[in-house]
Design a protein around this motif. Structure first.
Motif, PDB file in Angstrom:
ATOM      1  N   PHE A 254       0.855  -1.190   0.000  1.00 54.54           N
ATOM      2  CA  PHE A 254       0.000   0.000   0.000  1.00 54.54           C
ATOM      3  C   PHE A 254       0.893   1.242   0.000  1.00 54.54           C
ATOM      4  O   PHE A 254       0.979   1.956   1.001  1.00 54.54           O
ATOM      5  CB  PHE A 254      -1.018   0.017   1.138  1.00 54.54           C
ATOM      6  CG  PHE A 254      -0.610  -0.710   2.391  1.00 54.54           C
ATOM      7  CD1 PHE A 254       0.210  -0.119   3.345  1.00 54.54           C
ATOM      8  CD2 PHE A 254      -1.072  -1.992   2.635  1.00 54.54           C
ATOM      9  CE1 PHE A 254       0.572  -0.783   4.502  1.00 54.54           C
ATOM     10  CE2 PHE A 254      -0.720  -2.670   3.798  1.00 54.54           C
ATOM     11  CZ  PHE A 254       0.109  -2.051   4.735  1.00 54.54           C
ATOM     12  N   PRO A 255       1.530   1.512  -1.157  1.00 52.01           N
ATOM     13  CA  PRO A 255       2.546   2.560  -1.239  1.00 52.01           C
ATOM     14  C   PRO A 255       2.053   3.978  -0.939  1.00 52.01           C
ATOM     15  O   PRO A 255       2.865   4.850  -0.643  1.00 52.01           O
ATOM     16  CB  PRO A 255       3.052   2.458  -2.683  1.00 52.01           C
ATOM     17  CG  PRO A 255       1.969   1.767  -3.428  1.00 52.01           C
ATOM     18  CD  PRO A 255       1.314   0.846  -2.442  1.00 52.01           C
ATOM     19  N   THR A 256       0.762   4.202  -0.973  1.00 50.57           N
ATOM     20  CA  THR A 256       0.242   5.554  -0.726  1.00 50.57           C
ATOM     21  C   THR A 256      -0.228   5.752   0.711  1.00 50.57           C
ATOM     22  O   THR A 256      -0.817   6.790   1.023  1.00 50.57           O
ATOM     23  CB  THR A 256      -0.930   5.858  -1.676  1.00 50.57           C
ATOM     24  OG1 THR A 256      -1.966   4.897  -1.449  1.00 50.57           O
ATOM     25  CG2 THR A 256      -0.489   5.816  -3.131  1.00 50.57           C
ATOM     26  N   LEU A 257       0.025   4.790   1.590  1.00 48.35           N
ATOM     27  CA  LEU A 257      -0.524   4.872   2.942  1.00 48.35           C
ATOM     28  C   LEU A 257       0.526   5.042   4.040  1.00 48.35           C
ATOM     29  O   LEU A 257       0.317   4.640   5.183  1.00 48.35           O
ATOM     30  CB  LEU A 257      -1.410   3.656   3.227  1.00 48.35           C
ATOM     31  CG  LEU A 257      -2.653   3.537   2.339  1.00 48.35           C
ATOM     32  CD1 LEU A 257      -3.454   2.297   2.703  1.00 48.35           C
ATOM     33  CD2 LEU A 257      -3.517   4.782   2.441  1.00 48.35           C
ATOM     34  N   ALA A 258       1.628   5.691   3.723  1.00 50.85           N
ATOM     35  CA  ALA A 258       2.643   5.972   4.748  1.00 50.85           C
ATOM     36  C   ALA A 258       2.042   6.813   5.870  1.00 50.85           C
ATOM     37  O   ALA A 258       2.367   6.630   7.042  1.00 50.85           O
ATOM     38  CB  ALA A 258       3.843   6.685   4.123  1.00 50.85           C
ATOM     39  N   ASN A 259       1.126   7.704   5.511  1.00 43.99           N
ATOM     40  CA  ASN A 259       0.478   8.548   6.523  1.00 43.99           C
ATOM     41  C   ASN A 259      -0.300   7.713   7.531  1.00 43.99           C
ATOM     42  O   ASN A 259      -0.292   8.004   8.729  1.00 43.99           O
ATOM     43  CB  ASN A 259      -0.439   9.581   5.856  1.00 43.99           C
ATOM     44  CG  ASN A 259      -1.541   8.958   5.013  1.00 43.99           C
ATOM     45  OD1 ASN A 259      -1.378   7.898   4.404  1.00 43.99           O
ATOM     46  ND2 ASN A 259      -2.664   9.631   4.922  1.00 43.99           N
ATOM     47  N   MET A 260      -0.951   6.667   7.071  1.00 44.05           N
ATOM     48  CA  MET A 260      -1.739   5.814   7.970  1.00 44.05           C
ATOM     49  C   MET A 260      -0.829   4.956   8.851  1.00 44.05           C
ATOM     50  O   MET A 260      -1.175   4.663   9.996  1.00 44.05           O
ATOM     51  CB  MET A 260      -2.696   4.921   7.176  1.00 44.05           C
ATOM     52  CG  MET A 260      -3.801   5.686   6.470  1.00 44.05           C
ATOM     53  SD  MET A 260      -5.001   6.384   7.636  1.00 44.05           S
ATOM     54  CE  MET A 260      -4.455   8.047   7.794  1.00 44.05           C
ATOM     55  N   ILE A 261       0.333   4.583   8.334  1.00 45.45           N
ATOM     56  CA  ILE A 261       1.306   3.853   9.149  1.00 45.45           C
ATOM     57  C   ILE A 261       1.752   4.750  10.310  1.00 45.45           C
ATOM     58  O   ILE A 261       1.782   4.313  11.469  1.00 45.45           O
ATOM     59  CB  ILE A 261       2.493   3.383   8.297  1.00 45.45           C
ATOM     60  CG1 ILE A 261       2.021   2.258   7.357  1.00 45.45           C
ATOM     61  CG2 ILE A 261       3.652   2.914   9.172  1.00 45.45           C
ATOM     62  CD1 ILE A 261       3.040   1.802   6.344  1.00 45.45           C
TER      63      ILE A 261
END
Length: 178
Positions: free
Chosen positions: A124-131
């Motif tokens: 999920f390369p676009t979900l760094a913010n959620m990590i």
């Protein structure tokens, strides 16, 4: 009065405003007083974006966060710009995949998380913010999977409902990161 002031910052397209909105909805669901103030450069995607969020037990007088308790820096320019504004004893969470230096301050708690790298490695390369949000909620002892899912259903539109579980998975990954 119990209040937390968050400042989230990064490049446009990194989900800064979405993350701030999620924080605000979480506060609303918890019956708190909330302020959400997005800010972004004219370039939008690729430009700078920041978001101020205040979650409080009492009415919020001003939506502006100049001395955050918690800073989320998704890139080096954000850390450079906002590191000194964090209150002593505050917290700095940053994406160590994109920030090549360590935090200089010694009077704050620092949490480097290779969020972009973890997001890419886990599909999920676009979900760094959620990590990063998962790590923050876990650090604050506020990671309740049911509550997080309830918040995600408020923030993610019905058209994109298939993204709820993926976002929850990313947040769980962040919560488990040591």
């Amino acid at each position: 009065m119990s209040a937390k002031q968050y400042l989230l910052s990064g490049f446009g397209g990194q989900g800064i405003l979405f993350t701030g909105k999620m924080l605000a909805y979480k506060g609303l669901i918890e019956d708190k007083q909330v302020s959400w103030l997005p800010s972004y450069g004219p370039e939008m995607r690729g430009g700078t974006a920041s978001c101020s969020v205040i979650i409080s037990d009492e009415p919020v007088g001003s939506p502006i966060v100049s001395k955050p308790d918690i800073l989320v820096a998704m890139n080096l320019p954000s850390l450079d710009k906002f590191e000194d504004s964090v209150v002593p004893g505050g917290m700095i969470f940053y994406d160590s995949s994109l920030v090549e230096r360590e935090v200089k301050r010694t009077d704050v708690k620092v949490y480097p998380v290779p969020a972009t790298k973890l997001a890419g490695e886990n599909g999920f390369p676009t979900l760094a913010n959620m990590i990063l949000m998962g790590k923050i909620f876990k650090t604050l002892d506020e990671f309740d999977e049911e509550q997080v899912k309830k918040t995600l259903t408020k923030v993610i539109s019905a058209k994109r409902a298939d993204m709820i579980d993926v976002n929850l998975k990313a947040m769980s990954l962040g919560a488990q990161f040591e």
